[in-house]
Motif scaffolding. Structure first.
Motif, PDB file in Angstrom:
ATOM      1  N   ASP A 112      39.003  94.902 -13.083  1.00 42.24           N
ATOM      2  CA  ASP A 112      38.762  95.026 -11.720  1.00 42.24           C
ATOM      3  C   ASP A 112      38.737  96.453 -10.980  1.00 42.24           C
ATOM      4  O   ASP A 112      38.153  96.672  -9.897  1.00 42.24           O
ATOM      5  CB  ASP A 112      40.174  94.293 -10.842  1.00 42.24           C
ATOM      6  N   GLU A 113      39.341  97.392 -11.749  1.00 45.99           N
ATOM      7  CA  GLU A 113      39.306  99.013 -11.323  1.00 45.99           C
ATOM      8  C   GLU A 113      38.554  99.621 -12.281  1.00 45.99           C
ATOM      9  O   GLU A 113      38.486 100.867 -12.447  1.00 45.99           O
ATOM     10  CB  GLU A 113      40.882  99.438 -11.482  1.00 45.99           C
ATOM     11  N   ARG A 114      37.109  99.189 -12.681  1.00 43.00           N
ATOM     12  CA  ARG A 114      36.313  99.774 -13.510  1.00 43.00           C
ATOM     13  C   ARG A 114      35.768 101.152 -12.805  1.00 43.00           C
ATOM     14  O   ARG A 114      35.620 102.163 -13.437  1.00 43.00           O
ATOM     15  CB  ARG A 114      35.040  98.956 -13.932  1.00 43.00           C
ATOM     16  N   THR A 115      35.339 100.858 -11.558  1.00 42.01           N
ATOM     17  CA  THR A 115      34.671 102.080 -10.976  1.00 42.01           C
ATOM     18  C   THR A 115      35.575 102.859  -9.871  1.00 42.01           C
ATOM     19  O   THR A 115      35.299 103.886  -9.537  1.00 42.01           O
ATOM     20  CB  THR A 115      33.489 101.655 -10.166  1.00 42.01           C
ATOM     21  N   TYR A 116      36.644 102.161  -9.376  1.00 46.95           N
ATOM     22  CA  TYR A 116      37.462 102.545  -8.380  1.00 46.95           C
ATOM     23  C   TYR A 116      38.714 101.742  -8.292  1.00 46.95           C
ATOM     24  O   TYR A 116      38.798 100.731  -8.967  1.00 46.95           O
ATOM     25  CB  TYR A 116      36.786 102.489  -6.826  1.00 46.95           C
ATOM     26  N   GLY A 117      39.651 102.228  -7.427  1.00 48.84           N
ATOM     27  CA  GLY A 117      40.880 101.645  -7.037  1.00 48.84           C
ATOM     28  C   GLY A 117      42.103 102.688  -7.082  1.00 48.84           C
ATOM     29  O   GLY A 117      41.872 103.779  -7.512  1.00 48.84           O
ATOM     30  N   ARG A 118      43.065 102.373  -6.705  1.00 47.22           N
ATOM     31  CA  ARG A 118      44.291 103.029  -6.746  1.00 47.22           C
ATOM     32  C   ARG A 118      45.169 103.013  -7.789  1.00 47.22           C
ATOM     33  O   ARG A 118      46.140 103.748  -7.862  1.00 47.22           O
ATOM     34  CB  ARG A 118      45.021 102.482  -5.381  1.00 47.22           C
ATOM     35  N   GLY A 119      44.642 102.693  -8.900  1.00 52.09           N
ATOM     36  CA  GLY A 119      45.318 102.937 -10.168  1.00 52.09           C
ATOM     37  C   GLY A 119      46.381 101.706 -10.381  1.00 52.09           C
ATOM     38  O   GLY A 119      47.080 101.819 -11.428  1.00 52.09           O
ATOM     39  N   GLN A 120      46.571 100.600  -9.774  1.00 52.64           N
ATOM     40  CA  GLN A 120      47.445  99.767  -9.621  1.00 52.64           C
ATOM     41  C   GLN A 120      47.514  99.161 -10.919  1.00 52.64           C
ATOM     42  O   GLN A 120      48.413  98.596 -11.554  1.00 52.64           O
ATOM     43  CB  GLN A 120      47.522  98.495  -8.585  1.00 52.64           C
ATOM     44  N   ALA A 121      46.195  98.933 -11.359  1.00 52.39           N
ATOM     45  CA  ALA A 121      46.050  98.256 -12.606  1.00 52.39           C
ATOM     46  C   ALA A 121      46.681  98.958 -13.928  1.00 52.39           C
ATOM     47  O   ALA A 121      46.789  98.355 -14.884  1.00 52.39           O
ATOM     48  CB  ALA A 121      44.431  98.161 -13.158  1.00 52.39           C
ATOM     49  N   PHE A 122      46.925 100.084 -13.778  1.00 46.19           N
ATOM     50  CA  PHE A 122      47.612 100.839 -14.955  1.00 46.19           C
ATOM     51  C   PHE A 122      48.794 101.488 -14.628  1.00 46.19           C
ATOM     52  O   PHE A 122      49.437 102.389 -15.392  1.00 46.19           O
ATOM     53  CB  PHE A 122      46.624 102.022 -15.143  1.00 46.19           C
ATOM     54  N   THR A 123      49.652 100.866 -13.588  1.00 50.40           N
ATOM     55  CA  THR A 123      50.729 101.425 -12.898  1.00 50.40           C
ATOM     56  C   THR A 123      51.912 101.004 -13.981  1.00 50.40           C
ATOM     57  O   THR A 123      52.995 101.654 -14.202  1.00 50.40           O
ATOM     58  CB  THR A 123      51.084 100.837 -11.567  1.00 50.40           C
ATOM     59  N   TRP A 124      52.005 100.018 -14.998  1.00 53.17           N
ATOM     60  CA  TRP A 124      53.052  99.545 -15.685  1.00 53.17           C
ATOM     61  C   TRP A 124      52.881 100.090 -17.151  1.00 53.17           C
ATOM     62  O   TRP A 124      53.586  99.676 -18.064  1.00 53.17           O
ATOM     63  CB  TRP A 124      53.126  98.170 -15.744  1.00 53.17           C
ATOM     64  N   HIS A 125      52.507 101.366 -17.333  1.00 51.00           N
ATOM     65  CA  HIS A 125      52.699 101.769 -18.744  1.00 51.00           C
ATOM     66  C   HIS A 125      53.803 102.056 -19.169  1.00 51.00           C
ATOM     67  O   HIS A 125      54.314 101.941 -20.042  1.00 51.00           O
ATOM     68  CB  HIS A 125      51.822 103.127 -18.887  1.00 51.00           C
ATOM     69  N   ARG A 126      54.879 102.634 -18.253  1.00 52.29           N
ATOM     70  CA  ARG A 126      56.365 102.840 -18.782  1.00 52.29           C
ATOM     71  C   ARG A 126      56.977 101.448 -19.019  1.00 52.29           C
ATOM     72  O   ARG A 126      57.581 101.547 -20.200  1.00 52.29           O
ATOM     73  CB  ARG A 126      57.087 103.394 -17.530  1.00 52.29           C
ATOM     74  N   ILE A 158      39.454 100.386 -21.924  1.00 50.70           N
ATOM     75  CA  ILE A 158      39.604 101.557 -20.742  1.00 50.70           C
ATOM     76  C   ILE A 158      38.426 102.616 -20.972  1.00 50.70           C
ATOM     77  O   ILE A 158      37.910 103.162 -19.944  1.00 50.70           O
ATOM     78  CB  ILE A 158      41.161 101.797 -20.793  1.00 50.70           C
ATOM     79  N   LYS A 159      38.661 103.349 -22.211  1.00 53.46           N
ATOM     80  CA  LYS A 159      37.871 104.208 -22.468  1.00 53.46           C
ATOM     81  C   LYS A 159      36.300 104.032 -22.339  1.00 53.46           C
ATOM     82  O   LYS A 159      35.713 104.911 -21.878  1.00 53.46           O
ATOM     83  CB  LYS A 159      38.019 104.781 -24.014  1.00 53.46           C
ATOM     84  N   ARG A 160      36.014 102.755 -22.735  1.00 52.94           N
ATOM     85  CA  ARG A 160      34.551 102.558 -22.675  1.00 52.94           C
ATOM     86  C   ARG A 160      34.082 102.111 -21.161  1.00 52.94           C
ATOM     87  O   ARG A 160      33.182 102.444 -20.616  1.00 52.94           O
ATOM     88  CB  ARG A 160      34.350 101.489 -23.415  1.00 52.94           C
ATOM     89  N   SER A 161      34.917 101.448 -20.416  1.00 54.70           N
ATOM     90  CA  SER A 161      34.335 100.784 -19.255  1.00 54.70           C
ATOM     91  C   SER A 161      34.988 101.488 -17.750  1.00 54.70           C
ATOM     92  O   SER A 161      34.375 101.189 -17.058  1.00 54.70           O
ATOM     93  CB  SER A 161      34.641  99.302 -19.350  1.00 54.70           C
ATOM     94  N   VAL A 162      36.175 101.940 -18.079  1.00 53.93           N
ATOM     95  CA  VAL A 162      36.616 102.493 -16.705  1.00 53.93           C
ATOM     96  C   VAL A 162      36.349 103.919 -16.288  1.00 53.93           C
ATOM     97  O   VAL A 162      36.772 104.955 -17.099  1.00 53.93           O
ATOM     98  CB  VAL A 162      38.287 102.296 -16.838  1.00 53.93           C
ATOM     99  N   SER A 163      35.361 104.132 -15.396  1.00 54.23           N
ATOM    100  CA  SER A 163      34.775 105.295 -15.118  1.00 54.23           C
ATOM    101  C   SER A 163      35.819 106.480 -14.808  1.00 54.23           C
ATOM    102  O   SER A 163      36.479 106.205 -14.064  1.00 54.23           O
ATOM    103  CB  SER A 163      33.632 105.229 -14.162  1.00 54.23           C
ATOM    104  N   GLY A 164      35.752 107.430 -15.420  1.00 60.22           N
ATOM    105  CA  GLY A 164      36.587 108.677 -14.929  1.00 60.22           C
ATOM    106  C   GLY A 164      37.943 108.406 -15.157  1.00 60.22           C
ATOM    107  O   GLY A 164      38.752 109.040 -14.707  1.00 60.22           O
ATOM    108  N   TRP A 165      38.183 107.549 -16.392  1.00 59.03           N
ATOM    109  CA  TRP A 165      39.765 107.288 -16.732  1.00 59.03           C
ATOM    110  C   TRP A 165      40.556 108.549 -16.956  1.00 59.03           C
ATOM    111  O   TRP A 165      41.668 108.580 -16.655  1.00 59.03           O
ATOM    112  CB  TRP A 165      39.749 106.338 -17.729  1.00 59.03           C
ATOM    113  N   GLU A 166      39.982 109.523 -17.445  1.00 60.57           N
ATOM    114  CA  GLU A 166      40.564 110.649 -17.970  1.00 60.57           C
ATOM    115  C   GLU A 166      41.088 111.419 -16.638  1.00 60.57           C
ATOM    116  O   GLU A 166      42.243 112.104 -16.659  1.00 60.57           O
ATOM    117  CB  GLU A 166      39.739 111.882 -18.739  1.00 60.57           C
TER     118      GLU A 166
END
Length: 187
Positions: A112-126, A158-166
């Motif tokens: 859902d956050e491939r091209t944009y988003g507030r980062g909620q998709a990746f919030t739970w890494h801890r 993530i590395k292949r499909s989430v634009s600008g993940w870095e």
């Protein structure tokens, strides 16, 4: 949750209200109602009830049409499964099943956050890494291999499909922490 903040007394009153309203036919098949109820349960650390409510929310999301994806309920279910496992000792086989579900949900969120988003998709890494550290050593070899495969698939997506993940702080932290975990826990 916003109204109550973290006031446990208010949260309990709100839970009672939701419980009473859950028999209302106008509400009891509404996914957003169950999602809000689940968020209240989660805030009260009643994780089993919250998981049930989030799953109910996801099941009723179909009432909104086949193109509607209940991202918020899926997101809440992900973190709730992780928090429950970190708060309540869980058998390794159940933790494995929960982790498998979490990786599936996290992948939907990342999509859902491939091209944009507030980062909620990746919030739970801890929470994800804490969960892995707590349960991965208890998994049998097959469960470890499946978990590694799911983690690697998630990282690759993530590395292949989430634009600008870095350049997206939460996505970059997810990649970094998961790669580190895998490097420190070889197959």
């Amino acid at each position: 949750k916003v109204i109550a903040s973290n006031d446990q007394k208010r949260l309990r009153r709100i839970r009672e209200l939701y419980s009473n309203l859950s028999s209302n036919p106008n509400l009891n098949k509404d996914d957003l109602f169950w999602n809000a109820f689940g968020m209240c349960q989660r805030a009260l650390k009643d994780f089993d009830a919250a998981v049930k409510d989030f799953r109910t929310s996801i099941s009723y999301a179909k009432n909104r049409g086949r193109n509607y994806v209940p991202y918020h309920a899926q997101n809440q279910l992900s973190v709730c499964l992780l928090e429950r496992g970190l708060s309540i000792p869980t058998e390794a086989s159940i933790a494995f099943g929960n982790l498998k579900e979490v990786f599936e949900l996290l992948s939907v969120q990342a999509d859902d956050e491939r091209t944009y988003g507030r980062g909620q998709a990746f919030t739970w890494h801890r929470e994800l890494i804490s969960f892995l550290e707590a349960y991965y050593p208890e998994f049998d070899d097959t469960e470890k291999n499946v978990t590694r495969a799911q983690a690697l698939k998630y990282l690759a997506f993530i590395k292949r499909s989430v634009s600008g993940w870095e350049r997206r702080p939460e996505a970059a932290m997810t990649v970094k922490k998961l790669q580190s975990f895998l490097a420190n826990n070889p197959a």
